[in-house]
Design a protein around this motif. Structure first.
Motif, PDB file in Angstrom:
ATOM      1  N   THR A 227       0.795  -1.086  -0.082  1.00  0.00           N
ATOM      2  CA  THR A 227      -0.228  -0.178  -0.010  1.00  0.00           C
ATOM      3  C   THR A 227       0.833   1.180   0.089  1.00  0.00           C
ATOM      4  OG1 THR A 227      -0.376  -0.173   2.283  1.00  0.00           O
ATOM      5  CG2 THR A 227      -2.064  -1.227   1.250  1.00  0.00           C
ATOM      6  N   SER A 228       2.205   1.207  -0.337  1.00  0.00           N
ATOM      7  CA  SER A 228       2.885   2.315  -0.224  1.00  0.00           C
ATOM      8  C   SER A 228       2.528   3.355  -1.568  1.00  0.00           C
ATOM      9  CB  SER A 228       4.496   1.828  -0.114  1.00  0.00           C
ATOM     10  OG  SER A 228       4.691   1.219  -1.623  1.00  0.00           O
ATOM     11  N   GLN A 229       1.796   2.804  -2.319  1.00  0.00           N
ATOM     12  CA  GLN A 229       1.573   3.743  -3.489  1.00  0.00           C
ATOM     13  C   GLN A 229       0.860   5.010  -2.801  1.00  0.00           C
ATOM     14  OE1 GLN A 229       0.288   1.775  -7.031  1.00  0.00           O
ATOM     15  NE2 GLN A 229       0.392   3.729  -8.093  1.00  0.00           N
ATOM     16  N   GLN A 230      -0.201   4.534  -2.121  1.00  0.00           N
ATOM     17  CA  GLN A 230      -1.165   5.505  -1.457  1.00  0.00           C
ATOM     18  C   GLN A 230      -0.322   6.667  -0.681  1.00  0.00           C
ATOM     19  OE1 GLN A 230      -4.303   4.185   0.942  1.00  0.00           O
ATOM     20  NE2 GLN A 230      -4.997   6.028   1.504  1.00  0.00           N
ATOM     21  N   LEU A 231       0.679   5.855  -0.156  1.00  0.00           N
ATOM     22  CA  LEU A 231       1.756   7.203   0.737  1.00  0.00           C
ATOM     23  C   LEU A 231       2.344   7.954  -0.391  1.00  0.00           C
ATOM     24  CD1 LEU A 231       2.909   8.055   3.357  1.00  0.00           C
ATOM     25  CD2 LEU A 231       4.577   6.172   3.091  1.00  0.00           C
ATOM     26  N   MET A 232       3.047   7.358  -1.485  1.00  0.00           N
ATOM     27  CA  MET A 232       3.716   8.028  -2.487  1.00  0.00           C
ATOM     28  C   MET A 232       2.469   9.185  -3.008  1.00  0.00           C
ATOM     29  SD  MET A 232       3.597   8.517  -5.785  1.00  0.00           S
ATOM     30  CE  MET A 232       2.986   7.233  -6.647  1.00  0.00           C
TER      31      MET A 232
ATOM     32  N   ARG B 202       3.616  13.004  -3.098  1.00  0.00           N
ATOM     33  CA  ARG B 202       3.397  13.533  -4.528  1.00  0.00           C
ATOM     34  C   ARG B 202       2.639  14.873  -4.442  1.00  0.00           C
ATOM     35  NH1 ARG B 202       1.482  10.363  -9.579  1.00  0.00           N
ATOM     36  NH2 ARG B 202      -0.276  11.506  -9.002  1.00  0.00           N
ATOM     37  N   TYR B 203       1.446  14.821  -3.725  1.00  0.00           N
ATOM     38  CA  TYR B 203       0.491  15.623  -3.928  1.00  0.00           C
ATOM     39  C   TYR B 203       1.041  16.851  -2.905  1.00  0.00           C
ATOM     40  CZ  TYR B 203      -3.826  18.101  -2.681  1.00  0.00           C
ATOM     41  OH  TYR B 203      -4.794  19.164  -2.251  1.00  0.00           O
ATOM     42  N   THR B 204       2.159  16.578  -1.892  1.00  0.00           N
ATOM     43  CA  THR B 204       2.477  17.601  -1.085  1.00  0.00           C
ATOM     44  C   THR B 204       3.441  18.352  -1.855  1.00  0.00           C
ATOM     45  OG1 THR B 204       2.280  16.337   0.801  1.00  0.00           O
ATOM     46  CG2 THR B 204       3.994  18.011   0.687  1.00  0.00           C
ATOM     47  N   ALA B 205       4.256  17.534  -2.815  1.00  0.00           N
ATOM     48  CA  ALA B 205       5.143  18.025  -3.611  1.00  0.00           C
ATOM     49  C   ALA B 205       4.579  19.098  -4.778  1.00  0.00           C
ATOM     50  CB  ALA B 205       6.130  17.237  -4.210  1.00  0.00           C
ATOM     51  N   GLU B 206       3.470  18.653  -5.242  1.00  0.00           N
ATOM     52  CA  GLU B 206       2.556  19.394  -6.342  1.00  0.00           C
ATOM     53  C   GLU B 206       1.897  20.763  -5.621  1.00  0.00           C
ATOM     54  OE1 GLU B 206      -0.252  16.618  -7.968  1.00  0.00           O
ATOM     55  OE2 GLU B 206       1.182  15.663  -9.149  1.00  0.00           O
ATOM     56  N   THR B 207       1.715  20.482  -4.443  1.00  0.00           N
ATOM     57  CA  THR B 207       0.959  21.677  -3.396  1.00  0.00           C
ATOM     58  C   THR B 207       1.968  22.721  -3.441  1.00  0.00           C
ATOM     59  OG1 THR B 207      -0.519  20.499  -2.473  1.00  0.00           O
ATOM     60  CG2 THR B 207      -0.268  22.382  -1.437  1.00  0.00           C
ATOM     61  N   LEU B 208       3.107  22.366  -2.946  1.00  0.00           N
ATOM     62  CA  LEU B 208       4.355  23.415  -2.917  1.00  0.00           C
ATOM     63  C   LEU B 208       4.593  24.139  -4.341  1.00  0.00           C
ATOM     64  CD1 LEU B 208       6.743  21.268  -0.121  1.00  0.00           C
ATOM     65  CD2 LEU B 208       4.817  23.092   0.408  1.00  0.00           C
ATOM     66  N   SER B 209       4.814  23.201  -5.267  1.00  0.00           N
ATOM     67  CA  SER B 209       5.016  23.670  -6.513  1.00  0.00           C
ATOM     68  C   SER B 209       4.156  24.665  -6.959  1.00  0.00           C
ATOM     69  CB  SER B 209       5.336  22.589  -7.651  1.00  0.00           C
ATOM     70  OG  SER B 209       5.579  23.022  -8.696  1.00  0.00           O
ATOM     71  N   LEU B 210       2.571  24.428  -7.001  1.00  0.00           N
ATOM     72  CA  LEU B 210       1.699  25.159  -7.450  1.00  0.00           C
ATOM     73  C   LEU B 210       1.584  26.403  -6.345  1.00  0.00           C
ATOM     74  CD1 LEU B 210      -0.821  22.207  -8.522  1.00  0.00           C
ATOM     75  CD2 LEU B 210       0.652  24.008 -10.002  1.00  0.00           C
ATOM     76  N   SER B 211       1.748  26.313  -5.334  1.00  0.00           N
ATOM     77  CA  SER B 211       1.696  27.524  -4.415  1.00  0.00           C
ATOM     78  C   SER B 211       2.859  28.631  -4.448  1.00  0.00           C
ATOM     79  CB  SER B 211       1.333  27.025  -3.028  1.00  0.00           C
ATOM     80  OG  SER B 211       2.556  26.323  -2.482  1.00  0.00           O
ATOM     81  N   PHE B 212       3.845  28.210  -5.120  1.00  0.00           N
ATOM     82  CA  PHE B 212       5.090  29.084  -5.299  1.00  0.00           C
ATOM     83  C   PHE B 212       4.615  29.772  -6.514  1.00  0.00           C
ATOM     84  CE2 PHE B 212       9.534  30.199  -6.429  1.00  0.00           C
ATOM     85  CZ  PHE B 212       9.828  30.872  -5.127  1.00  0.00           C
TER      86      PHE B 212
END
Length: 195
Positions: free
Chosen positions: A24-29, A33-43
């Motif tokens: 189930t590590s894919q859900q954690l990934m 990834r969602y966190t990294a995308e959020t940081l990218s889009l909010s900058f």
């Protein structure tokens, strides 16, 4: 008595127990990834000259015994008092990751159950013996040091996933078994991500 067996079936029964345990590590990934995308889009300053955006490098590992292939990176630590387990508080994880992405260096290590390790690390290159046992790793021209480290680290049996956010252009990349999937900043989000 002669035993007959199916080689293919034998291969299945000898599957890597670490990968099976954390299937189930894919859900954690996805959360990382969602966190990294959020940081990218909010900058909002990606297009400004001499400006560095948030940079993040996370390893999702099957076993917290990662000292065999990493070195502690000095005072670069994840503030576990603010967020210790990714899935239990994704919003806190995003906020702490934002601070870490701007103020710290090294890889954040997350165990397969989502527990974030306090010490950030430098991941060692594969040894010559380890390289001999791996297929050739093919890197893209755009990959910098962090991405090359994540690509190589993803070939290690103990590493389930690696995720990076480039501080140069906001690109988010996931790594698995020496392969990668990258998303330019313009490709992030999509219809599933609310504005």
């Amino acid at each position: 008595m002669r035993r007959l067996y199916n080689k293919r079936a034998t291969t299945v029964t000898r599957a890597d127990p670490l990968r099976a345990k954390y299937a189930t590590s894919q859900q954690l990934m996805y959360l990382v990834r969602y966190t990294a995308e959020t940081l990218s889009l909010s900058f909002t300053r990606w297009d400004e000259q001499y400006v560095t955006g948030p940079g993040l490098y996370c390893l999702i590992v099957a076993d917290i015994g990662f000292g065999d292939y990493t070195d502690p990176l000095g005072e670069n630590v994840w503030p576990v008092e603010r967020c210790e387990v990714v899935p239990s508080d994704p919003e806190s994880f995003i906020e702490v990751a934002r601070d870490v992405a701007f103020n710290r260096d090294g890889a954040v290590v997350i165990s397969g159950d989502g527990t974030v390790q306090e010490q950030m690390v430098r991941v060692r290159n594969l040894s010559s013996v380890e390289r001999e046992n791996e297929d050739e790793i093919v890197a893209a021209e755009w990959m910098g040091t962090k991405h090359l480290s994540a690509l190589e680290a993803s070939t290690r049996r103990q590493v389930l996933w690696a995720v990076t956010l480039s501080e140069e252009d906001g690109r988010v990349t996931t790594f698995l078994d020496g392969t990668y999937q990258d998303y330019d900043r313009e490709e992030l989000g999509g219809r599933w991500r609310p504005e």
